[in-house]
Scaffold this active site. Structure first.
Site, short mmCIF file in Angstrom:
data_model
loop_
_atom_site.label_atom_id
_atom_site.label_comp_id
_atom_site.label_asym_id
_atom_site.label_seq_id
_atom_site.Cartn_x
_atom_site.Cartn_y
_atom_site.Cartn_z
N GLU A 222 0.78 -1.22 0.00
CA GLU A 222 0.00 0.00 0.00
C GLU A 222 0.82 1.27 0.00
O GLU A 222 0.33 2.32 0.49
CB GLU A 222 -0.92 0.01 1.22
CG GLU A 222 -0.22 0.08 2.58
CD GLU A 222 0.09 -1.27 3.20
OE1 GLU A 222 0.32 -1.32 4.42
OE2 GLU A 222 0.10 -2.27 2.46
N ASN A 223 2.05 1.30 -0.51
CA ASN A 223 2.85 2.53 -0.53
C ASN A 223 1.94 3.72 -0.88
O ASN A 223 1.17 3.66 -1.83
CB ASN A 223 3.95 2.43 -1.59
CG ASN A 223 4.67 1.10 -1.55
OD1 ASN A 223 5.28 0.75 -0.56
ND2 ASN A 223 4.58 0.36 -2.65
N GLU A 256 -5.94 -2.40 -0.68
CA GLU A 256 -4.79 -1.49 -0.69
C GLU A 256 -5.23 -0.03 -0.63
O GLU A 256 -4.56 0.81 -0.02
CB GLU A 256 -3.92 -1.74 -1.93
CG GLU A 256 -3.38 -3.16 -2.05
CD GLU A 256 -2.69 -3.65 -0.79
OE1 GLU A 256 -1.98 -2.84 -0.15
OE2 GLU A 256 -2.87 -4.82 -0.43
N HIS A 259 -6.00 1.05 2.83
CA HIS A 259 -4.78 1.38 3.57
C HIS A 259 -4.37 2.85 3.40
O HIS A 259 -3.63 3.38 4.24
CB HIS A 259 -3.61 0.53 3.07
CG HIS A 259 -3.50 -0.81 3.73
ND1 HIS A 259 -3.51 -0.97 5.09
CD2 HIS A 259 -3.35 -2.06 3.20
CE1 HIS A 259 -3.37 -2.26 5.38
NE2 HIS A 259 -3.28 -2.93 4.25
#
Length: 795
Positions: A222-223, A256, A259
């Site tokens: 999840e950058n 993701e 997040h």
């Protein structure tokens, strides 16, 4: 630990060549656990500018900064990508590599020219200097080091914008067809729109990039603003991707993106509260996809996937709790147990949502994000927000659930409700845990909560507990109550039928009812129509296979039973997808075909082989392709067939097709073929390291190749350690080796081999639970085998 006049950083596998503080050269030294101590004169100021020069290497380990390899039009190429979670940023640059140390980041990358360069933030400037491309990005928000990321190389994309104007891009290498980006792009845009409204806090960045990487250890990461994925978790080629795979992609993208709020905007203080990230993201993926695609009935999938995974893992003595202490960096990777921190945690949060109501739950989350944006939190911060919105003591209700491992079984007889901890296998009988259990009964005469060991009740015979299947417990009904439920099974909901089947199979595994009773239970479901219920029926059926592996007569009876249960519904659906058929029926066809192939119905086997031999593999129906390949390998294996499938596996750019070929080839009955496949899993030119574990799992599950797979693991452990030793996937091998072993000798071999590794922090829990799982399976077979065989012979 901060010493007077010192600044502590983390650095691993990087060489610091110069260190300056406030423009002056200073001394530094290396300590334990990747720590670097920099000398600082704290008498002059409380703020300092530290400048470090350093160098490091790009390695093939799929963490830190690493290459991703792919072939395009016969040319071998590579991307460069990063993976910093949980504590791998320190492998690329010195930093305070802990989630509490939030900072802003200004990143400039110098790369070869002619490539695409992507970072967390939009590009602020880009120019060429000495034939090199210099790319600078806008300053990030305050965030933790594990969320920093970049990718560069040859990529193409599809783009769209959300209602609020956020630019959404889906990227892949040119080896992937551009149309394979459309599905996930649509899901991503709609998910951001949904979360913007649901959370009441807008997506905080200007763009959201989603990149499919050819090599990636996890499913996705999840950058912030730059989410990275395995190709199979993001790309949906209309020609080769199944309905099931598309649904999987949708949940991964939604997970993701959740997040970006849970984990990125608000981050746990320390890894012991990892569940604040992962449990919530898992819950939110289902909430989002249910809102976007209500016809998918994803809450049935939640019960047949997340719930099953959580209840099975959480029944083993020694399993971790959702919230668990972390005292050493090597312990961090062990937290990422998908059955506990993801699935169980999500189930507990859904239980909480049901307990306080959806609106109070959502209102509490809105307040949580408003109060804690760009900060770090712990569990009590969330409980405080939800207590305020619901008027209930959430900490008092939830702490027992997140701090204790395991879950209760509620015994429901004619006049009493009582709870005890449910176990599968050996356990410490001295441990007496209890929980506040929201009973969720179908009749108001049953109280809302069971918060003591037992209570007396007066309730009708036909009453179901946990009617929404959201609370984390199972029910053992008295014989009279169970008979009443089964008598009315046809009028119960799909969720109730699914739940009952799974809980009965769990009770059999735990020795609380004979496994032989699963046979008449399955027969009572012969008229079943719902795909998710059939998934649990097939799972329950597979439980019975262990009892018949070495008894030809009873195995033949079990095969006949598979055909008896499945033939009617399979005939109704037919082999081929009909125009406009519900997606649930497309998925169900694969489950039913698997049952029919196990039955070894001659007509079905003949038709399956005919379809495999007359239709090009790329054009086989995506939902049933793996089954057709597996049938050909299992019943008609030749050297030419194996070589042909491996050749296609090597050449195709489709991760879906590679996955189906893997599933098919590992259906082999030949130990020689199995050994060859296992050896090939070490050859990255044929099988990517990210996929090696899948080949091992399939082969150790296969009764014909189990011994070969175990021997291979013991003989190749050095390679496993060297290849995966620093990765979250390191403990996959002891964990998944345990799922295939089922004899006392195999238990002895497992314990003997892994005994010296129990002191390795990254492996300790996986080995301990592996031993518990095998021992429980051995005891189950020894206890119930004779009765199961007798029941089958009586059919």
């Amino acid at each position: 630990m901060q010493a007077e006049g010192s600044l502590w950083l983390h650095a691993k596998d990087v060489t610091i060549t110069e260190c300056h503080v406030d423009g002056e050269s200073v001394k530094y030294s290396h300590g334990e656990n990747d720590e670097v101590e920099v000398q600082v004169d704290s008498t002059k100021s409380t703020e300092h500018r530290v400048t470090l020069s350093f160098e490091g290497a790009v390695t093939d380990q799929m963490h830190g900064m690493y290459p991703c390899y792919f072939d395009h039009e016969g040319v071998k190429k590579e991307l460069i990508a990063t993976q910093f979670e949980s504590h791998h940023a320190r492998e690329v640059f010195p930093c305070i590599d802990e989630p509490l140390a939030k900072a802003t980041f200004d990143v400039t990358l110098t790369t070869e020219s002619g490539v695409t360069v992507i970072g967390n933030m939009p590009i602020s400037s880009q120019h060429t200097e000495n034939d090199r491309l210099v790319t600078s990005f806008e300053t990030t928000p305050r965030m933790s080091s594990y969320l920093l990321a970049w990718v560069y190389g040859e990529l193409h994309k599809k783009s769209a914008r959300t209602k609020s104007g956020v630019e959404v891009n889906v990227w892949a290498t040119p080896a992937q067809p551009i149309e394979s980006l459309d599905f996930s792009l649509d899901i991503a845009v709609r998910t951001i729109d949904f979360f913007d409204e649901y959370f009441g806090t807008p997506y905080p960045l200007a763009k959201s990039d989603h990149v499919a990487l050819p090599d990636f250890s996890s499913g996705a990461m999840e950058n912030w603003g730059l989410i990275t994925y395995r190709e199979m978790a993001l790309l949906a080629d209309p020609k080769t991707t199944s309905v099931s795979a598309k649904h999987y992609i949708a949940t991964v993208v939604a997970h993701e993106l959740a997040h970006q709020w849970f984990g990125n905007l608000v981050t746990m203080k320390w890894w012991n509260d990892l569940w604040l990230n992962e449990s919530f993201a898992t819950l939110m993926e289902y909430i989002a996809v249910d809102a976007l695609e209500p016809s998918w009935n994803v809450w049935l999938d939640f019960s047949s996937a997340e719930t099953v995974m959580a209840l099975r893992r959480d029944a083993l003595d020694g399993v971790q709790s959702v919230q668990v202490d972390v005292n050493h960096p090597d312990e961090i990777s062990t937290l990422f147990d998908s059955a506990i921190v993801y699935a169980k945690g999500a189930r507990l949060l859904r239980m909480l949502e049901t307990y306080i109501g959806k609106e109070a739950f959502r209102t509490g989350l809105k307040e949580y994000f408003t109060t804690h944006a760009y900060k770090n939190t712990e569990a009590d911060d969330l409980w405080s927000s939800l207590s305020a919105s619901s008027g209930k003591d959430i900490a008092g209700f939830m702490n027992a659930w997140i701090s204790q491992p395991g879950y209760p079984v509620v015994n429901f007889d004619e006049t009493t409700l009582s709870q005890t901890q449910f176990f599968v296998g050996a356990h410490d009988i001295k441990v007496q845990r209890t929980w506040p259990i929201p009973l969720g009964a179908s009749d108001t005469q049953v109280p809302e909560l069971l918060d003591t060991t037992s209570i007396t009740i007066d309730a009708p015979e036909l009453v179901r507990l946990n009617s929404s299947d959201s609370a984390h417990f199972i029910t053992q009904y008295s014989s009279k109550r169970l008979a009443a439920i089964l008598q009315n099974i046809a009028s119960s909901s799909a969720l109730e039928r699914l739940q009952l089947m799974h809980e009965q199979s769990l009770l059999a595994r735990g020795g609380q009812l004979p496994s032989s009773q699963l046979i008449p239970l399955l027969l009572s479901y012969q008229q079943e129509q719902e795909e998710s219920v059939w998934d649990i029926m097939a799972l329950t059926f597979s439980e019975l296979k262990r009892f018949t592996e070495n008894d030809n007569e009873s195995e033949a009876k079990l095969r006949t039973l598979a055909g008896k249960i499945s033939t009617k519904r399979f005939t109704e659906l037919g082999w081929d997808q009909r125009d406009g058929e519900p997606e649930s029926e497309t998925k169900l066809r694969a489950t039913l075909l698997g049952m029919m192939l196990y039955s070894e119905d001659p007509a079905v086997l003949t038709e399956a082989n005919s379809r495999f031999t007359t239709v090009p593999i790329e054009k086989l129906p995506a939902e049933t392709r793996a089954l057709l390949i597996g049938t050909a390998v299992k019943h008609h294996e030749t050297d030419d067939l194996v070589r042909s499938l491996l050749d296609t596996h090597t050449k195709t750019s489709s991760s879906d097709l590679r996955g189906d070929i893997c599933a098919g080839l590992t259906s082999t009955k030949s130990p020689i073929t199995a050994r060859m496949l296992l050896d090939l899993s070490k050859d990255s030119a044929v099988i990517k390291p990210q996929d090696a574990i899948r080949w091992f799992i399939y082969l150790i599950r296969n009764r014909h190749t189990r011994d070969e797979a175990w021997q291979w693991l013991t003989q190749n452990w050095t390679w496993i350690e060297e290849t995966f030793g620093g990765d979250k996937s390191y403990d996959d091998y002891p964990r998944y080796a345990a799922i295939g072993l089922s004899t006392r000798q195999q238990l002895h071999d497992y314990s003997s081999f892994f005994a010296p590794m129990k002191t390795v922090l990254a492996l300790t829990r996986a080995i301990t639970l592996g031993e518990a799982e095998i021992e429980a399976r051995v005891e189950l077979i020894e206890r119930d085998k004779a009765a199961v065989i007798e029941e089958l012979r009586a059919l």
